[in-house]
Design a protein around this motif. Structure first.
Motif, PDB file in Angstrom:
ATOM      1  N   GLY A  99       0.797  -1.224   0.000  1.00  0.00           N
ATOM      2  CA  GLY A  99       0.000   0.000   0.000  1.00  0.00           C
ATOM      3  C   GLY A  99       0.825   1.266   0.000  1.00  0.00           C
ATOM      4  N   THR A 100       2.117   1.153  -0.359  1.00  0.00           N
ATOM      5  CA  THR A 100       2.978   2.340  -0.385  1.00  0.00           C
ATOM      6  C   THR A 100       2.873   3.100  -1.707  1.00  0.00           C
ATOM      7  OG1 THR A 100       4.901   1.200  -1.321  1.00  0.00           O
ATOM      8  CG2 THR A 100       4.628   1.119   1.080  1.00  0.00           C
ATOM      9  N   GLY A 101       2.262   2.486  -2.719  1.00  0.00           N
ATOM     10  CA  GLY A 101       2.217   3.108  -4.038  1.00  0.00           C
ATOM     11  C   GLY A 101       3.417   2.787  -4.895  1.00  0.00           C
ATOM     12  N   VAL A 102       4.345   1.956  -4.387  1.00  0.00           N
ATOM     13  CA  VAL A 102       5.522   1.572  -5.163  1.00  0.00           C
ATOM     14  C   VAL A 102       5.177   0.479  -6.167  1.00  0.00           C
ATOM     15  CG1 VAL A 102       7.832   0.545  -5.015  1.00  0.00           C
ATOM     16  CG2 VAL A 102       7.127   2.279  -3.362  1.00  0.00           C
ATOM     17  N   THR A 148       7.838  10.476  -7.543  1.00  0.00           N
ATOM     18  CA  THR A 148       8.221  10.144  -6.168  1.00  0.00           C
ATOM     19  C   THR A 148       8.175   8.653  -5.869  1.00  0.00           C
ATOM     20  OG1 THR A 148       5.935  10.514  -5.468  1.00  0.00           O
ATOM     21  CG2 THR A 148       7.476  12.361  -5.270  1.00  0.00           C
ATOM     22  N   ARG A 149       7.910   7.811  -6.873  1.00  0.00           N
ATOM     23  CA  ARG A 149       7.901   6.368  -6.648  1.00  0.00           C
ATOM     24  C   ARG A 149       8.858   5.702  -7.637  1.00  0.00           C
ATOM     25  NH1 ARG A 149       5.696   8.268  -2.788  1.00  0.00           N
ATOM     26  NH2 ARG A 149       3.856   7.429  -1.692  1.00  0.00           N
ATOM     27  N   GLY A 181       2.161   4.625 -13.338  1.00  0.00           N
ATOM     28  CA  GLY A 181       3.476   4.087 -13.641  1.00  0.00           C
ATOM     29  C   GLY A 181       4.112   3.288 -12.524  1.00  0.00           C
ATOM     30  N   SER A 182       3.627   3.428 -11.308  1.00  0.00           N
ATOM     31  CA  SER A 182       4.149   2.631 -10.189  1.00  0.00           C
ATOM     32  C   SER A 182       3.001   1.891  -9.504  1.00  0.00           C
ATOM     33  CB  SER A 182       4.887   3.526  -9.191  1.00  0.00           C
ATOM     34  OG  SER A 182       6.055   4.064  -9.761  1.00  0.00           O
ATOM     35  N   GLY A 183       2.099   2.626  -8.908  1.00  0.00           N
ATOM     36  CA  GLY A 183       0.965   1.989  -8.251  1.00  0.00           C
ATOM     37  C   GLY A 183      -0.060   1.441  -9.215  1.00  0.00           C
ATOM     38  N   SER A 184       0.031   1.833 -10.493  1.00  0.00           N
ATOM     39  CA  SER A 184      -0.901   1.344 -11.508  1.00  0.00           C
ATOM     40  C   SER A 184      -0.240   1.485 -12.873  1.00  0.00           C
ATOM     41  CB  SER A 184      -2.209   2.142 -11.482  1.00  0.00           C
ATOM     42  OG  SER A 184      -3.007   1.842 -12.608  1.00  0.00           O
ATOM     43  N   ILE A 308      -3.994   6.991  -6.871  1.00  0.00           N
ATOM     44  CA  ILE A 308      -2.969   6.276  -6.099  1.00  0.00           C
ATOM     45  C   ILE A 308      -1.908   7.215  -5.542  1.00  0.00           C
ATOM     46  CG2 ILE A 308      -1.240   4.438  -6.186  1.00  0.00           C
ATOM     47  CD1 ILE A 308      -2.914   3.181  -8.434  1.00  0.00           C
ATOM     48  N   ASN A 309      -1.047   7.757  -6.397  1.00  0.00           N
ATOM     49  CA  ASN A 309       0.077   8.570  -5.928  1.00  0.00           C
ATOM     50  C   ASN A 309      -0.119  10.044  -6.287  1.00  0.00           C
ATOM     51  OD1 ASN A 309       1.838   6.600  -4.720  1.00  0.00           O
ATOM     52  ND2 ASN A 309       2.216   5.790  -6.765  1.00  0.00           N
ATOM     53  N   PRO A 310       0.249  10.948  -5.373  1.00  0.00           N
ATOM     54  CA  PRO A 310       0.117  12.381  -5.657  1.00  0.00           C
ATOM     55  C   PRO A 310       1.018  12.817  -6.803  1.00  0.00           C
ATOM     56  CG  PRO A 310       0.425  11.984  -3.307  1.00  0.00           C
ATOM     57  CD  PRO A 310       0.712  10.697  -4.009  1.00  0.00           C
TER      58      PRO A 310
END
Length: 430
Positions: A99-102, A148-149, A181-184, A308-310
């Motif tokens: 759940g970190t978005g990585v 940031t991921r 690109g990272s979380g999805s 997912i990620n900001p």
């Protein structure tokens, strides 16, 4: 599915051979480049609140990104192609710690063991004006994808960048979807908001630019529309004042004005947020003080990548590793210290420490069940960040960067300790 993805990845690696097999106009090939970036990312977040539903998140992944950028064909209007392919590999994500978005998750909510995707954009250039259509990476202060991921996010649409007017840099874009690109890896990902959550704006557009008024003073102005969400305006003034010897004083002022429009998918928004920082640098040392103010009964908000990620479209001074200090009517101050260790015999090593403290008044938010209902309270928060970054200067590992980021946050928004370990090794093939 995987065979298609791996084929896309192989395509980018074989692009030089494919292009050389064709007779292209001079310029398309001679100005082209192919690079491969290896990025290793470890993310650890511990929730100190005893009532937190999840106490601990930790994920470790390795990413390989191949990027091809062509030059332009000859002629009054030159044409070119940018393409990329990414491979992400899970190294660790224990049960209940994702759940970190990585890493993206599968249909059962579990992190993927590996994932791939590819994309690209066609481009054209006329004089000093460049047009890109496809998957691009906008960096405007009102619309910037995330970096940031594991991988940098992309937006699908078109972007025009022009430097035809002397000293004036213009930037405009129109986008209808985002790939995190990272979380999805979803190329048709929705354009959402970091704090309001899922709004699925139909489109986003912006126009703006920057202009140096003198050697010391530069200004930037942007206007943006997030369809059925808001109209947003941004201004920046940057002033550098040389002092005696190698000392200098730099002032940086940023301001955003956001007002809801159309269907108001995030509710009514009337928000003015600004920050002013003053940085005194002398030799290897830089001391920064900053003040940030949010005027409005909703948080200052900005885009989120597919829920997912900001994104990176927040240029306020106190936006930090964990918190943005952008809650309703929040006033915050920052003290920061940077040192470049090259002056002490360690070139490539930079250290940073900062402390930010904020006071929040969310009592004016009336829609307690609306998208910003969680922010309808008053409170205090503080964050302490430590960071070290080292870039290898020579030898076989030249340009390898190693980065450690540690943050402690307490108060409104959660009691959190967070560690990020990031390494990146770019390889220029040609």
């Amino acid at each position: 599915m995987y065979s298609i993805r791996y084929a896309a990845l192989a395509l980018v690696f074989s692009l030089p051979q494919l292009i050389q097999a064709q007779e292209q106009k001079q310029g398309f090939l001679e100005d082209s480049s192919l690079s491969v970036i290896n990025r290793n990312f470890y993310f650890n977040r511990e929730f100190r609140d005893p009532d937190a539903a999840q106490k601990y998140r930790a994920e470790w992944a390795h990413g390989i990104l191949a990027r091809f950028e062509s030059g332009y064909s000859q002629g009054r209007i030159g044409f070119g192609l940018d393409a990329y392919a990414a491979l992400g590999i899970k190294l660790d994500s224990g049960s209940g710690t994702y759940g970190t978005g990585v890493l993206p998750v599968d249909g059962d909510g579990q992190p993927e063991d590996e994932f791939t995707y590819a994309g690209g954009a066609v481009k054209a250039r006329f004089s000093e004006t460049e047009l890109k259509i496809g998957d691009v990476i906008p960096t405007a202060p009102v619309f910037a994808t995330a970096s940031t991921r594991l991988f940098t996010s992309t937006a699908r649409g078109l972007q025009v960048v022009s430097k035809d007017i002397a000293d004036l840099s213009l930037d405009a874009g129109y986008f209808t979807a985002i790939r995190d690109g990272s979380g999805s890896t979803n190329r048709d990902g929705s354009i959402d908001l970091t704090y309001a959550g899922h709004v699925d704006a139909p489109s986003a557009r912006y126009i703006g630019g920057s202009y140096p008024m003198s050697e010391r003073l530069s200004v930037s102005l942007y206007g943006a529309n997030l369809e059925d969400v808001w109209d947003q305006y941004y201004a920046n003034i940057l002033y550098a004042l040389p002092l005696a010897g190698d000392a200098a004083l730099t002032f940086n002022f940023n301001v955003y004005d956001s007002r809801s429009e159309g269907k108001e998918l995030a509710g009514e928004i009337n928000n003015l947020a600004w920050s002013l920082s003053a940085a005194y640098s002398v030799g290897a040392h830089t001391f920064t003080l900053a003040h940030q103010q949010v005027n409005g009964d909703t948080p200052f908000d900005y885009i989120l990548m597919d829920g997912i990620n900001p994104g990176d479209s927040i240029y306020l001074a106190n936006s930090s590793q964990y918190s943005d200090f952008n809650s309703p009517n929040e006033s915050s101050v920052q003290a920061r210290y940077d040192i470049d260790m090259a002056a002490y015999g360690v070139p490539g090593l930079v250290l940073m420490a900062r402390y930010i403290k904020g006071d929040i008044d969310g009592s004016g938010y009336l829609g307690s069940d609306g998208p910003y209902g969680y922010a309808a309270a008053s409170g205090k928060e503080w964050e302490r960040d430590l960071e070290a970054r080292y870039v290898v200067q020579a030898g076989p590992a030249k340009d390898l960067s190693l980065r450690v980021r540690y943050a402690s946050h307490r108060g409104a928004g959660g009691d959190v300790d967070e560690l990020r370990l990031i390494s990146e090794f770019p390889i220029e093939i040609f």
